[in-house]
Write an enzyme that holds these catalytic residues in place. Structure first.
Site, PDB file in Angstrom:
ATOM      1  N   LYS A  79      -3.988  24.863  57.514  1.00 45.02           N
ATOM      2  CA  LYS A  79      -4.657  23.557  57.426  1.00 45.02           C
ATOM      3  C   LYS A  79      -3.909  22.613  58.351  1.00 45.02           C
ATOM      4  O   LYS A  79      -2.700  22.410  58.194  1.00 45.02           O
ATOM      5  CB  LYS A  79      -4.625  23.045  55.991  1.00 45.02           C
ATOM      6  CG  LYS A  79      -5.551  23.821  55.084  1.00 45.02           C
ATOM      7  CD  LYS A  79      -5.690  23.200  53.728  1.00 45.02           C
ATOM      8  CE  LYS A  79      -6.777  23.874  52.901  1.00 45.02           C
ATOM      9  NZ  LYS A  79      -6.892  25.344  53.033  1.00 45.02           N
ATOM     10  N   ASP A 113      -8.400  26.286  59.071  1.00 41.55           N
ATOM     11  CA  ASP A 113      -9.290  25.958  57.953  1.00 41.55           C
ATOM     12  C   ASP A 113      -9.956  24.612  58.222  1.00 41.55           C
ATOM     13  O   ASP A 113      -9.423  23.784  58.965  1.00 41.55           O
ATOM     14  CB  ASP A 113      -8.474  25.818  56.655  1.00 41.55           C
ATOM     15  CG  ASP A 113      -8.099  27.156  56.036  1.00 41.55           C
ATOM     16  OD1 ASP A 113      -8.601  28.197  56.486  1.00 41.55           O
ATOM     17  OD2 ASP A 113      -7.288  27.146  55.088  1.00 41.55           O
ATOM     18  N   GLN A 143     -18.562  24.295  57.987  1.00 46.55           N
ATOM     19  CA  GLN A 143     -19.044  24.174  56.605  1.00 46.55           C
ATOM     20  C   GLN A 143     -20.560  23.936  56.607  1.00 46.55           C
ATOM     21  O   GLN A 143     -21.044  22.960  57.174  1.00 46.55           O
ATOM     22  CB  GLN A 143     -18.343  22.989  55.927  1.00 46.55           C
ATOM     23  CG  GLN A 143     -16.828  23.170  55.820  1.00 46.55           C
ATOM     24  CD  GLN A 143     -16.081  21.846  55.745  1.00 46.55           C
ATOM     25  OE1 GLN A 143     -16.445  20.891  56.432  1.00 46.55           O
ATOM     26  NE2 GLN A 143     -15.038  21.793  54.942  1.00 46.55           N
ATOM     27  N   ARG A 164     -15.358  31.096  61.034  1.00 44.54           N
ATOM     28  CA  ARG A 164     -15.642  31.443  59.636  1.00 44.54           C
ATOM     29  C   ARG A 164     -16.682  30.439  59.152  1.00 44.54           C
ATOM     30  O   ARG A 164     -16.488  29.235  59.296  1.00 44.54           O
ATOM     31  CB  ARG A 164     -14.382  31.315  58.776  1.00 44.54           C
ATOM     32  CG  ARG A 164     -14.666  31.467  57.280  1.00 44.54           C
ATOM     33  CD  ARG A 164     -13.539  30.943  56.394  1.00 44.54           C
ATOM     34  NE  ARG A 164     -12.293  31.613  56.612  1.00 44.54           N
ATOM     35  CZ  ARG A 164     -11.099  31.012  56.465  1.00 44.54           C
ATOM     36  NH1 ARG A 164     -11.015  29.743  56.104  1.00 44.54           N
ATOM     37  NH2 ARG A 164      -9.989  31.678  56.687  1.00 44.54           N
ATOM     38  N   THR A 206     -18.281  33.997  51.624  1.00 44.36           N
ATOM     39  CA  THR A 206     -19.029  33.600  50.418  1.00 44.36           C
ATOM     40  C   THR A 206     -18.925  34.686  49.352  1.00 44.36           C
ATOM     41  O   THR A 206     -18.715  35.855  49.669  1.00 44.36           O
ATOM     42  CB  THR A 206     -20.519  33.340  50.752  1.00 44.36           C
ATOM     43  OG1 THR A 206     -21.196  32.918  49.575  1.00 44.36           O
ATOM     44  CG2 THR A 206     -21.223  34.560  51.324  1.00 44.36           C
ATOM     45  N   ARG A 269     -10.826  25.383  43.231  1.00 43.19           N
ATOM     46  CA  ARG A 269     -11.410  26.616  42.667  1.00 43.19           C
ATOM     47  C   ARG A 269     -11.979  26.354  41.276  1.00 43.19           C
ATOM     48  O   ARG A 269     -13.019  26.878  40.911  1.00 43.19           O
ATOM     49  CB  ARG A 269     -10.357  27.739  42.593  1.00 43.19           C
ATOM     50  CG  ARG A 269      -9.775  28.161  43.901  1.00 43.19           C
ATOM     51  CD  ARG A 269     -10.762  28.826  44.849  1.00 43.19           C
ATOM     52  NE  ARG A 269     -11.667  28.004  45.586  1.00 43.19           N
ATOM     53  CZ  ARG A 269     -11.414  27.359  46.736  1.00 43.19           C
ATOM     54  NH1 ARG A 269     -10.244  27.447  47.300  1.00 43.19           N
ATOM     55  NH2 ARG A 269     -12.338  26.648  47.339  1.00 43.19           N
TER      56      ARG A 269
END
Ligand code: FDA
Length: 287
Positions: A79, A113, A143, A164, A206, A269
């Protein structure tokens, strides 16, 4: 007060690199690739950012050494906000370049990320700044929930960059981000297919069966080889599905966080799925 690590241990490999390496090996034995992530984000102190850069350099060296010793199969995710992005973008760029020099020398791939929308533009700018010098050793994340992402996917296809694609994990306003899961899913599906068709070795990140099945069907129907892309999932989420995807003959990379700064990751999460909260509460009650 520090919360006990046991709380997060379903999603986080260990608090140290030494503790994380056996987990990487275990995943490798099951046929999975790994992306190692030293946890930390939104650093506001230069000394902390410099320490993060050095820890990442040392991680890259360790990954390369363990790879030549016994074939450890891992790349690295970072990050940028951990390496000084919120302090000064040029300072962060210097830190990123130092890390990428080592990554190129040791042939270890680094993924940037994607974090909150306050730094999306800056992250993409930093990526484009370093990409021409390190095209085989740096990749990015996009995203699907952000309304801007179609343009970013097109740009990454033009660059033939490694992307990604994920749904997006931060709370963003409706002015810039789709809020309905149906729309986010549709966007993800479109972008994943664009990336498989036009970009280099995308990571399809995913746990969503509908998206996974759609990508598999697309690759089959369009005749794309299974080496053209990889699926990616988070450590501790749907491990049986992770193994099944490997048995089905697809590449699967597990995102494996470690380190003491696990609270923000852990919180994201839990927010994603209420079942995860119950899992943690049940485990706490069992102790
Ligand atoms: P989601 O949570 O939307 O669930 C979809 C469906 O999957 C569920 O309805 C269910 O069917 C199934 N499912 C999910 N979890 C399950 C479980 N525990 N048990 C059973 N079924 C389950 N985000 C970001 O903003 N920046 C980043 O850089 C990254 N990086 C990243 C890397 C990797 C490898 C992954 C997998 C994800 C990210 N993310 C991320 C996070 C991502 O944006 C997203 O928040 C989560 O992956 C959750 O979305 P999903 O599509 O995985 O499933």
């Amino acid at each position: 007060m520090r919360l006990p690590f046991a709380l997060a241990s379903r999603f986080v490999a260990a608090e140290t690199l030494e503790g994380a390496l056996p987990v990487v090996r275990d995943l490798n034995r099951k046929g999975m690739h790994v992306a190692m992530d030293l946890l930390g984000e939104y650093v506001t102190d230069r000394d902390v950012a410099a320490a993060a850069r050095d820890a990442y350099i040392s991680l890259v060296q360790t990954v390369a050494e363990e790879r030549s010793r016994d074939g450890l199969d891992a790349n690295v995710s970072i990050k940028l906000s951990m390496m000084g992005q919120k302090i000064d973008e040029d300072y962060c760029l210097d830190n990123l370049r130092s890390l990428l020099e080592t990554a190129r020398e040791r042939d270890v791939f680094i993924r940037l990320d994607m974090e909150g929308s306050d730094i999306t533009e800056s992250t993409l700018r930093l990526f484009e700044e370093v990409y021409p010098d390190f095209p085989d050793h740096v990749g990015i994340v996009l995203q699907a929930y952000l309304k801007r992402t179609e343009r970013d996917v097109e740009r990454m296809c033009e660059l033939n960059a490694r992307v990604r694609i994920c749904k997006g994990a931060y709370k963003e306003p409706a002015s810039i981000a789709h809020q309905k899961m149906k729309t986010i899913r549709e966007r993800f599906d479109v972008y994943a297919k664009m990336l498989i068709r036009h970009a280099r070795y995308p990571g399809i990140a995913t746990h969503d069966d509908r998206l996974i099945d759609s990508v598999k069907a697309f690759a089959r129907e369009e005749g794309f080889d299974r080496d053209r892309f990889e699926f990616q999932m988070l450590y501790g989420i749907r491990p049986d599905t992770q193994e099944q995807i490997v048995r089905d003959g697809y590449h699967m990379r597990i995102y494996l966080p470690y380190g003491t700064e696990w609270l923000p990751y852990f919180t994201r999460r839990l927010r994603e799925r209420k079942e995860n909260v119950w899992f943690v509460v049940r485990n706490l009650l069992r102790r």
